[in-house]
Design a protein around this motif. Sequence first.
Motif: not given
Length: 452
Positions: A110-118, A144-149
Amino acid sequence: MIYSLLVVILIPVLIVLNTYIIITKMQVNLDEELRYKAQLAAHSLNVALLNYVDEPNEVEEVITNYAKFTKDVKNIQIIKKINDDFKIVASLNPEDKGRLVEGQDKTMLAITWYDKNEISTEMRADKRMEIAGQEISFDERLWAVRTPIVNKDGNEVYLANIWVSTKNADINIANTVTVAGIVLVLTIIAVILLILGNSRLFQYAVLFEKLKEVDQMKDDFISTASHELRTPLTIIRGNASILVEDFSRLKKEEITNMHEQIVDSTNRLNYLVNDLLDVSRIEQNRIKLELSEVNVLEIGRKITGEFKNQAKEKGLHIKENFADKPLFSNLDKAKFEQILINIIGNAVKYTKEGEVEVGITSNEKGNSILVRDTGIGMDEDERKQLFSKFYRIRNENTENIPGTGLGLWITKQLIEMMQGKIMVESIKGVGSQFTITFPKNEGKLTSQNKQK
Ligand code: ADP
Protein backbone atom coordinates in the motif's frame (compact mmCIF):
# COMPACT_ATOMS: atom_id res chain seq x y z
CA MET A 1 61.40 -2.03 28.68
CA ILE A 2 57.94 -0.56 29.40
CA TYR A 3 57.96 0.99 25.91
CA SER A 4 58.69 -2.38 24.23
CA LEU A 5 56.00 -4.05 26.32
CA LEU A 6 53.45 -1.41 25.24
CA VAL A 7 54.39 -1.86 21.56
CA VAL A 8 54.11 -5.63 21.86
CA ILE A 9 50.60 -5.35 23.37
CA LEU A 10 49.52 -2.58 21.01
CA ILE A 11 50.39 -4.44 17.78
CA PRO A 12 47.92 -7.35 18.19
CA VAL A 13 45.22 -4.98 19.50
CA LEU A 14 45.63 -2.76 16.42
CA ILE A 15 45.61 -5.76 14.07
CA VAL A 16 42.38 -7.10 15.59
CA LEU A 17 40.81 -3.63 15.46
CA ASN A 18 41.90 -3.09 11.86
CA THR A 19 40.51 -6.45 10.72
CA TYR A 20 37.24 -5.80 12.53
CA ILE A 21 36.82 -2.33 10.99
CA ILE A 22 37.66 -3.55 7.47
CA ILE A 23 35.24 -6.48 7.63
CA THR A 24 32.36 -4.44 9.07
CA LYS A 25 32.88 -1.69 6.49
CA MET A 26 33.07 -4.26 3.71
CA GLN A 27 29.82 -5.86 4.89
CA VAL A 28 28.01 -2.51 4.96
CA ASN A 29 29.28 -1.54 1.50
CA LEU A 30 28.41 -4.88 -0.01
CA ASP A 31 24.92 -4.74 1.46
CA GLU A 32 24.37 -1.30 -0.05
CA GLU A 33 25.60 -2.64 -3.37
CA LEU A 34 23.23 -5.61 -3.22
CA ARG A 35 20.30 -3.42 -2.37
CA TYR A 36 21.13 -1.17 -5.27
CA LYS A 37 21.39 -4.23 -7.51
CA ALA A 38 17.94 -5.40 -6.34
CA GLN A 39 16.45 -1.98 -7.17
CA LEU A 40 18.13 -2.05 -10.57
CA ALA A 41 16.58 -5.45 -11.20
CA ALA A 42 13.18 -3.96 -10.34
CA HIS A 43 13.65 -1.07 -12.80
CA SER A 44 14.82 -3.30 -15.62
CA LEU A 45 11.82 -5.57 -15.03
CA ASN A 46 9.57 -2.58 -15.49
CA VAL A 47 11.28 -1.88 -18.82
CA ALA A 48 10.82 -5.49 -19.88
CA LEU A 49 7.14 -5.30 -18.96
CA LEU A 50 6.41 -1.95 -20.63
CA ASN A 51 4.85 -3.44 -23.75
CA TYR A 52 2.88 -6.10 -21.95
CA VAL A 53 1.23 -4.34 -19.02
CA ASP A 54 -2.12 -4.31 -20.76
CA GLU A 55 -1.93 -7.99 -21.68
CA PRO A 56 -2.05 -9.92 -18.38
CA ASN A 57 -1.55 -13.25 -20.08
CA GLU A 58 1.83 -12.23 -21.44
CA VAL A 59 3.10 -10.90 -18.11
CA GLU A 60 3.78 -14.35 -16.70
CA GLU A 61 5.90 -15.30 -19.69
CA VAL A 62 7.87 -12.06 -19.47
CA ILE A 63 8.78 -12.58 -15.83
CA THR A 64 9.72 -16.21 -16.39
CA ASN A 65 12.07 -15.20 -19.22
CA TYR A 66 13.36 -12.28 -17.23
CA ALA A 67 14.25 -14.53 -14.26
CA LYS A 68 16.23 -16.82 -16.55
CA PHE A 69 18.62 -14.00 -17.42
CA THR A 70 18.95 -12.37 -14.04
CA LYS A 71 21.12 -14.34 -11.68
CA ASP A 72 20.24 -14.04 -7.98
CA VAL A 73 16.58 -13.07 -8.68
CA LYS A 74 14.73 -15.83 -6.85
CA ASN A 75 11.10 -14.83 -7.15
CA ILE A 76 8.98 -12.23 -8.90
CA GLN A 77 5.35 -11.53 -8.03
CA ILE A 78 3.22 -9.20 -10.10
CA ILE A 79 0.45 -7.73 -7.98
CA LYS A 80 -2.66 -5.89 -8.99
CA LYS A 81 -4.58 -3.51 -6.77
CA ILE A 82 -8.25 -4.44 -6.76
CA ASN A 83 -10.24 -1.99 -4.63
CA ASP A 84 -8.47 -2.18 -1.26
CA ASP A 85 -6.83 -5.54 -1.88
CA PHE A 86 -3.61 -6.58 -3.50
CA LYS A 87 -3.88 -9.75 -5.58
CA ILE A 88 -0.98 -11.68 -7.04
CA VAL A 89 -1.76 -12.04 -10.73
CA ALA A 90 1.50 -13.61 -11.89
CA SER A 91 4.39 -15.20 -10.01
CA LEU A 92 7.38 -17.44 -10.57
CA ASN A 93 5.91 -19.48 -7.77
CA PRO A 94 2.69 -20.99 -9.19
CA GLU A 95 1.28 -21.45 -5.66
CA ASP A 96 1.14 -17.67 -5.21
CA LYS A 97 -1.05 -16.95 -8.20
CA GLY A 98 -4.52 -15.65 -7.33
CA ARG A 99 -3.61 -15.16 -3.65
CA LEU A 100 -4.52 -11.93 -1.82
CA VAL A 101 -1.55 -10.38 0.00
CA GLU A 102 -2.14 -9.99 3.75
CA GLY A 103 -0.51 -8.57 6.85
CA GLN A 104 2.69 -6.54 6.87
CA ASP A 105 3.34 -7.29 3.20
CA LYS A 106 0.04 -5.68 2.34
CA THR A 107 0.98 -2.53 4.26
CA MET A 108 4.29 -2.36 2.40
CA LEU A 109 2.51 -2.72 -0.94
CA ALA A 110 0.00 0.00 0.00
CA ILE A 111 2.80 2.39 0.89
CA THR A 112 4.60 1.59 -2.37
CA TRP A 113 1.42 2.14 -4.34
CA TYR A 114 0.57 5.51 -2.81
CA ASP A 115 4.15 6.79 -2.58
CA LYS A 116 4.97 5.55 -6.09
CA ASN A 117 8.35 4.65 -4.77
CA GLU A 118 10.03 1.33 -4.20
CA ILE A 119 10.56 -0.10 -0.73
CA SER A 120 13.32 -2.62 -0.04
CA THR A 121 13.37 -4.81 3.04
CA GLU A 122 15.73 -7.51 4.15
CA MET A 123 14.29 -10.96 4.82
CA ARG A 124 15.42 -14.48 5.62
CA ALA A 125 13.93 -17.66 4.17
CA ASP A 126 12.16 -19.55 6.97
CA LYS A 127 12.30 -22.83 5.03
CA ARG A 128 13.98 -24.39 2.02
CA MET A 129 12.04 -23.57 -1.15
CA GLU A 130 12.24 -24.14 -4.84
CA ILE A 131 10.72 -21.52 -7.11
CA ALA A 132 10.84 -21.98 -10.86
CA GLY A 133 13.81 -24.32 -10.56
CA GLN A 134 15.72 -21.85 -8.33
CA GLU A 135 16.60 -23.08 -4.89
CA ILE A 136 16.32 -20.90 -1.77
CA SER A 137 18.01 -22.49 1.20
CA PHE A 138 16.89 -22.17 4.82
CA ASP A 139 17.97 -18.86 6.42
CA GLU A 140 19.14 -17.47 3.07
CA ARG A 141 19.22 -13.67 3.11
CA LEU A 142 17.17 -11.84 0.45
CA TRP A 143 16.30 -8.29 -0.44
CA ALA A 144 12.57 -7.94 -1.15
CA VAL A 145 11.98 -4.92 -3.42
CA ARG A 146 8.41 -3.71 -3.91
CA THR A 147 8.21 -1.42 -6.89
CA PRO A 148 5.45 0.15 -8.96
CA ILE A 149 5.17 -1.10 -12.56
CA VAL A 150 4.07 1.69 -14.86
CA ASN A 151 2.75 1.75 -18.43
CA LYS A 152 4.18 3.88 -21.22
CA ASP A 153 2.16 6.87 -19.97
CA GLY A 154 3.75 6.58 -16.54
CA ASN A 155 0.57 5.35 -14.81
CA GLU A 156 0.86 2.67 -12.16
CA VAL A 157 -0.64 -0.59 -13.39
CA TYR A 158 0.87 -3.22 -11.13
CA LEU A 159 3.19 -3.63 -8.23
CA ALA A 160 6.10 -6.04 -8.47
CA ASN A 161 7.67 -7.83 -5.52
CA ILE A 162 11.12 -9.09 -6.45
CA TRP A 163 13.36 -11.23 -4.24
CA VAL A 164 17.06 -10.88 -4.87
CA SER A 165 19.32 -13.31 -3.03
CA THR A 166 22.44 -12.12 -1.19
CA LYS A 167 23.68 -15.71 -0.81
CA ASN A 168 26.73 -15.44 -3.09
CA ALA A 169 27.84 -12.18 -1.53
CA ASP A 170 27.31 -13.63 1.96
CA ILE A 171 29.41 -16.68 1.07
CA ASN A 172 32.14 -14.35 -0.22
CA ILE A 173 32.09 -12.34 3.00
CA ALA A 174 32.14 -15.50 5.13
CA ASN A 175 35.16 -16.71 3.15
CA THR A 176 36.89 -13.37 3.58
CA VAL A 177 36.16 -13.43 7.32
CA THR A 178 37.62 -16.96 7.55
CA VAL A 179 40.77 -15.94 5.66
CA ALA A 180 41.09 -12.75 7.76
CA GLY A 181 40.62 -14.86 10.92
CA ILE A 182 43.38 -17.28 9.86
CA VAL A 183 45.74 -14.37 8.99
CA LEU A 184 44.86 -12.77 12.33
CA VAL A 185 45.61 -15.93 14.30
CA LEU A 186 48.92 -16.34 12.42
CA THR A 187 49.82 -12.69 13.10
CA ILE A 188 48.99 -13.07 16.79
CA ILE A 189 51.13 -16.24 16.93
CA ALA A 190 53.97 -14.26 15.30
CA VAL A 191 53.52 -11.46 17.85
CA ILE A 192 53.46 -13.95 20.74
CA LEU A 193 56.71 -15.46 19.42
CA LEU A 194 58.07 -11.92 19.28
CA ILE A 195 56.97 -11.35 22.88
CA LEU A 196 58.65 -14.60 23.95
CA GLY A 197 61.81 -13.54 22.13
CA ASN A 198 61.57 -10.16 23.82
CA SER A 199 60.97 -11.71 27.23
CA ARG A 200 64.48 -13.15 26.96
CA LEU A 201 65.61 -9.62 26.21
CA PHE A 202 63.74 -8.43 29.31
CA GLN A 203 65.49 -11.10 31.35
CA TYR A 204 68.82 -9.91 29.99
CA ALA A 205 67.88 -6.33 30.88
CA VAL A 206 67.06 -7.37 34.45
CA LEU A 207 70.30 -9.35 34.62
CA PHE A 208 72.19 -6.36 33.29
CA GLU A 209 70.67 -4.13 35.98
CA LYS A 210 71.64 -6.70 38.61
CA LEU A 211 75.18 -6.90 37.27
CA LYS A 212 75.42 -3.12 37.41
CA GLU A 213 74.23 -3.25 41.02
CA VAL A 214 76.76 -5.95 41.90
CA ASP A 215 79.48 -3.93 40.18
CA GLN A 216 78.46 -0.84 42.14
CA MET A 217 78.49 -2.89 45.33
CA LYS A 218 81.97 -4.15 44.57
CA ASP A 219 83.14 -0.53 44.05
CA ASP A 220 81.45 0.51 47.30
CA PHE A 221 83.04 -2.41 49.08
CA ILE A 222 86.52 -1.61 47.80
CA SER A 223 86.22 2.07 48.66
CA THR A 224 84.69 1.43 52.12
CA ALA A 225 87.01 -1.41 53.01
CA SER A 226 90.14 0.38 51.85
CA HIS A 227 89.14 3.54 53.71
CA GLU A 228 88.22 1.62 56.84
CA LEU A 229 91.49 -0.32 56.63
CA ARG A 230 93.72 2.63 55.85
CA THR A 231 92.72 4.89 58.74
CA PRO A 232 93.40 2.44 61.61
CA LEU A 233 96.42 0.97 59.82
CA THR A 234 97.97 4.45 59.41
CA ILE A 235 97.44 5.13 63.11
CA ILE A 236 98.91 1.76 64.15
CA ARG A 237 101.92 2.10 61.83
CA GLY A 238 102.61 5.75 62.79
CA ASN A 239 102.34 5.14 66.52
CA ALA A 240 104.29 1.90 66.38
CA SER A 241 107.21 3.44 64.47
CA ILE A 242 107.39 6.43 66.86
CA LEU A 243 107.36 4.00 69.79
CA VAL A 244 110.19 2.00 68.20
CA GLU A 245 112.34 4.95 67.13
CA ASP A 246 111.78 7.53 69.90
CA PHE A 247 110.70 5.41 72.87
CA SER A 248 113.40 6.79 75.22
CA ARG A 249 112.46 10.42 74.50
CA LEU A 250 108.69 9.97 75.04
CA LYS A 251 106.89 10.88 78.22
CA LYS A 252 104.92 8.19 80.05
CA GLU A 253 101.46 9.65 79.22
CA GLU A 254 102.45 10.03 75.53
CA ILE A 255 103.34 6.33 75.45
CA THR A 256 100.03 5.41 77.16
CA ASN A 257 98.09 7.60 74.70
CA MET A 258 99.78 5.94 71.72
CA HIS A 259 99.10 2.49 73.08
CA GLU A 260 95.44 3.39 73.54
CA GLN A 261 95.22 4.64 69.95
CA ILE A 262 96.78 1.38 68.75
CA VAL A 263 94.24 -0.64 70.76
CA ASP A 264 91.32 1.49 69.40
CA SER A 265 92.52 1.07 65.83
CA THR A 266 93.00 -2.66 66.28
CA ASN A 267 89.42 -2.85 67.62
CA ARG A 268 88.21 -0.93 64.61
CA LEU A 269 89.97 -3.37 62.28
CA ASN A 270 88.51 -6.22 64.28
CA TYR A 271 84.96 -4.82 63.85
CA LEU A 272 85.51 -4.46 60.11
CA VAL A 273 86.77 -8.02 59.73
CA ASN A 274 83.91 -9.33 61.92
CA ASP A 275 81.34 -7.40 59.86
CA LEU A 276 82.76 -8.83 56.64
CA LEU A 277 82.77 -12.33 58.10
CA ASP A 278 79.16 -11.89 59.26
CA VAL A 279 78.09 -10.79 55.78
CA SER A 280 79.69 -13.80 54.17
CA ARG A 281 78.23 -16.18 56.81
CA ILE A 282 74.73 -14.74 56.38
CA GLU A 283 74.95 -14.86 52.59
CA GLN A 284 76.06 -18.46 52.65
CA ASN A 285 73.45 -19.42 55.29
CA ARG A 286 76.18 -20.41 57.69
CA ILE A 287 74.93 -18.49 60.73
CA LYS A 288 74.23 -20.79 63.65
CA LEU A 289 71.64 -19.50 66.10
CA GLU A 290 71.79 -20.64 69.73
CA LEU A 291 68.19 -19.93 70.68
CA SER A 292 67.17 -19.81 74.31
CA GLU A 293 64.82 -17.90 76.55
CA VAL A 294 66.43 -14.50 76.94
CA ASN A 295 65.43 -11.70 79.29
CA VAL A 296 65.27 -8.84 76.79
CA LEU A 297 65.09 -6.28 79.57
CA GLU A 298 68.19 -7.51 81.36
CA ILE A 299 70.36 -7.57 78.22
CA GLY A 300 68.97 -4.21 77.06
CA ARG A 301 69.86 -2.64 80.40
CA LYS A 302 73.38 -4.11 80.28
CA ILE A 303 74.16 -2.92 76.71
CA THR A 304 72.66 0.54 77.34
CA GLY A 305 74.89 0.78 80.41
CA GLU A 306 77.95 0.00 78.28
CA PHE A 307 77.30 3.06 76.13
CA LYS A 308 76.92 5.48 79.02
CA ASN A 309 80.60 6.48 79.13
CA GLN A 310 80.84 7.00 75.38
CA ALA A 311 77.64 9.08 75.45
CA LYS A 312 78.87 11.12 78.41
CA GLU A 313 82.12 11.92 76.59
CA LYS A 314 80.03 13.37 73.73
CA GLY A 315 77.81 15.26 76.18
CA LEU A 316 74.78 13.12 75.38
CA HIS A 317 72.16 12.15 77.91
CA ILE A 318 70.95 8.55 77.88
CA LYS A 319 67.33 8.22 78.86
CA GLU A 320 66.06 4.83 79.94
CA ASN A 321 62.47 3.77 79.73
CA PHE A 322 62.34 0.17 80.92
CA ALA A 323 59.42 -2.08 81.83
CA ASP A 324 59.31 -3.01 85.53
CA LYS A 325 59.26 -6.77 85.04
CA PRO A 326 61.37 -9.19 82.95
CA LEU A 327 60.37 -9.67 79.32
CA PHE A 328 61.24 -12.97 77.67
CA SER A 329 61.83 -13.82 74.01
CA ASN A 330 63.34 -16.82 72.31
CA LEU A 331 66.63 -15.39 71.01
CA ASP A 332 70.31 -16.02 70.40
CA LYS A 333 71.81 -14.00 73.27
CA ALA A 334 75.06 -13.02 71.54
CA LYS A 335 73.30 -12.02 68.31
CA PHE A 336 70.72 -10.02 70.29
CA GLU A 337 73.57 -8.16 72.02
CA GLN A 338 75.18 -7.52 68.62
CA ILE A 339 71.86 -6.05 67.37
CA LEU A 340 71.57 -3.72 70.36
CA ILE A 341 75.22 -2.66 70.07
CA ASN A 342 74.65 -1.74 66.41
CA ILE A 343 71.45 0.23 66.95
CA ILE A 344 72.35 2.00 70.22
CA GLY A 345 75.92 2.47 68.90
CA ASN A 346 74.58 4.17 65.75
CA ALA A 347 72.27 6.41 67.81
CA VAL A 348 75.27 7.61 69.87
CA LYS A 349 77.53 7.78 66.80
CA TYR A 350 75.14 9.84 64.66
CA THR A 351 73.98 12.25 67.42
CA LYS A 352 76.00 15.41 68.10
CA GLU A 353 73.91 16.77 70.95
CA GLY A 354 70.78 16.04 72.89
CA GLU A 355 69.81 12.61 74.03
CA VAL A 356 69.44 8.97 73.16
CA GLU A 357 66.44 7.18 74.60
CA VAL A 358 66.29 3.41 74.97
CA GLY A 359 62.85 2.02 75.73
CA ILE A 360 62.20 -1.66 76.41
CA THR A 361 58.55 -2.53 76.78
CA SER A 362 55.99 -5.12 75.92
CA ASN A 363 52.74 -4.81 73.98
CA GLU A 364 50.33 -7.10 72.14
CA LYS A 365 52.74 -7.32 69.16
CA GLY A 366 55.64 -8.59 71.28
CA ASN A 367 58.62 -7.33 73.23
CA SER A 368 59.89 -4.14 71.68
CA ILE A 369 63.11 -2.19 71.90
CA LEU A 370 62.86 1.44 70.89
CA VAL A 371 66.01 3.50 70.28
CA ARG A 372 65.33 7.19 69.67
CA ASP A 373 67.94 9.89 69.15
CA THR A 374 68.10 13.63 68.51
CA GLY A 375 70.80 13.14 65.87
CA ILE A 376 71.40 14.04 62.25
CA GLY A 377 68.36 12.08 61.01
CA MET A 378 67.79 11.20 57.37
CA ASP A 379 65.43 11.98 54.51
CA GLU A 380 62.96 9.67 52.78
CA ASP A 381 65.38 8.48 50.05
CA GLU A 382 68.15 7.78 52.53
CA ARG A 383 65.75 5.89 54.80
CA LYS A 384 64.65 3.64 51.93
CA GLN A 385 68.22 2.44 51.30
CA LEU A 386 69.23 2.23 54.92
CA PHE A 387 69.25 -1.55 55.15
CA SER A 388 71.20 -2.11 51.91
CA LYS A 389 74.63 -3.61 52.03
CA PHE A 390 77.49 -1.05 52.11
CA TYR A 391 75.02 1.82 52.17
CA ARG A 392 76.35 4.85 54.00
CA ILE A 393 74.82 8.30 53.93
CA ARG A 394 77.60 10.54 52.70
CA ASN A 395 77.37 14.22 53.63
CA GLU A 396 79.19 16.80 55.73
CA ASN A 397 77.56 15.36 58.88
CA THR A 398 78.91 11.85 58.33
CA GLU A 399 82.25 12.40 56.56
CA ASN A 400 84.35 12.03 59.73
CA ILE A 401 82.34 9.23 61.27
CA PRO A 402 83.88 5.80 60.68
CA GLY A 403 81.68 2.95 59.48
CA THR A 404 81.32 0.21 56.89
CA GLY A 405 77.66 0.53 55.91
CA LEU A 406 77.22 -3.11 56.90
CA GLY A 407 75.89 -2.79 60.47
CA LEU A 408 72.22 -2.22 59.65
CA TRP A 409 72.18 -4.84 56.90
CA ILE A 410 73.58 -7.44 59.30
CA THR A 411 71.23 -6.25 62.06
CA LYS A 412 68.14 -6.64 59.88
CA GLN A 413 69.17 -10.12 58.73
CA LEU A 414 69.78 -11.28 62.30
CA ILE A 415 66.47 -9.81 63.53
CA GLU A 416 64.53 -11.54 60.78
CA MET A 417 66.29 -14.84 61.44
CA MET A 418 64.92 -14.62 64.99
CA GLN A 419 61.35 -13.86 63.72
CA GLY A 420 61.64 -10.19 64.64
CA LYS A 421 60.93 -6.97 62.78
CA ILE A 422 62.74 -3.65 62.53
CA MET A 423 61.17 -0.31 61.65
CA VAL A 424 62.66 3.12 61.30
CA GLU A 425 61.22 6.61 61.38
CA SER A 426 63.40 9.63 60.87
CA ILE A 427 63.37 13.35 60.14
CA LYS A 428 66.49 14.97 58.73
CA GLY A 429 68.08 17.29 61.26
CA VAL A 430 65.66 16.23 64.00
CA GLY A 431 66.45 12.61 64.82
CA SER A 432 65.69 8.95 64.21
CA GLN A 433 63.74 6.22 65.91
CA PHE A 434 64.41 2.50 65.42
CA THR A 435 61.88 0.00 66.77
CA ILE A 436 62.69 -3.69 67.00
CA THR A 437 60.01 -6.21 67.95
CA PHE A 438 60.45 -9.88 68.86
CA PRO A 439 57.66 -12.36 69.60
CA LYS A 440 57.16 -12.93 73.32
CA ASN A 441 58.14 -16.24 74.77
CA GLU A 442 54.83 -17.42 76.16
CA GLY A 443 55.61 -19.13 79.46
CA LYS A 444 57.79 -22.22 79.26
CA LEU A 445 61.47 -22.11 78.49
CA THR A 446 62.39 -23.43 75.07
CA SER A 447 65.95 -23.99 74.13
CA GLN A 448 67.03 -25.15 70.76
CA ASN A 449 69.79 -24.83 68.26
CA LYS A 450 68.76 -23.71 64.90
CA GLN A 451 70.98 -24.35 61.92
CA LYS A 452 70.31 -21.70 59.30
P1 ADP B 1 77.78 2.39 59.41
O1 ADP B 1 78.88 1.46 59.65
O2 ADP B 1 78.04 3.34 58.30
O3 ADP B 1 77.27 3.05 60.63
P2 ADP B 1 75.19 1.12 59.26
O4 ADP B 1 74.72 0.06 58.35
O5 ADP B 1 75.10 0.87 60.72
O6 ADP B 1 76.65 1.46 58.80
O7 ADP B 1 74.39 2.43 58.93
C1 ADP B 1 74.23 2.82 57.60
C2 ADP B 1 74.06 4.32 57.48
O8 ADP B 1 72.82 4.70 58.06
C3 ADP B 1 75.08 5.07 58.24
O9 ADP B 1 76.21 5.32 57.43
C4 ADP B 1 74.36 6.35 58.61
O10 ADP B 1 74.55 7.29 57.60
C5 ADP B 1 72.92 5.95 58.69
N1 ADP B 1 72.46 5.80 60.09
C6 ADP B 1 72.41 4.67 60.82
N2 ADP B 1 71.89 4.92 62.04
C7 ADP B 1 71.62 6.23 62.09
C8 ADP B 1 71.06 7.10 63.10
N3 ADP B 1 70.68 6.66 64.30
N4 ADP B 1 70.92 8.42 62.77
C9 ADP B 1 71.28 8.87 61.54
N5 ADP B 1 71.81 8.11 60.57
C10 ADP B 1 71.97 6.80 60.83
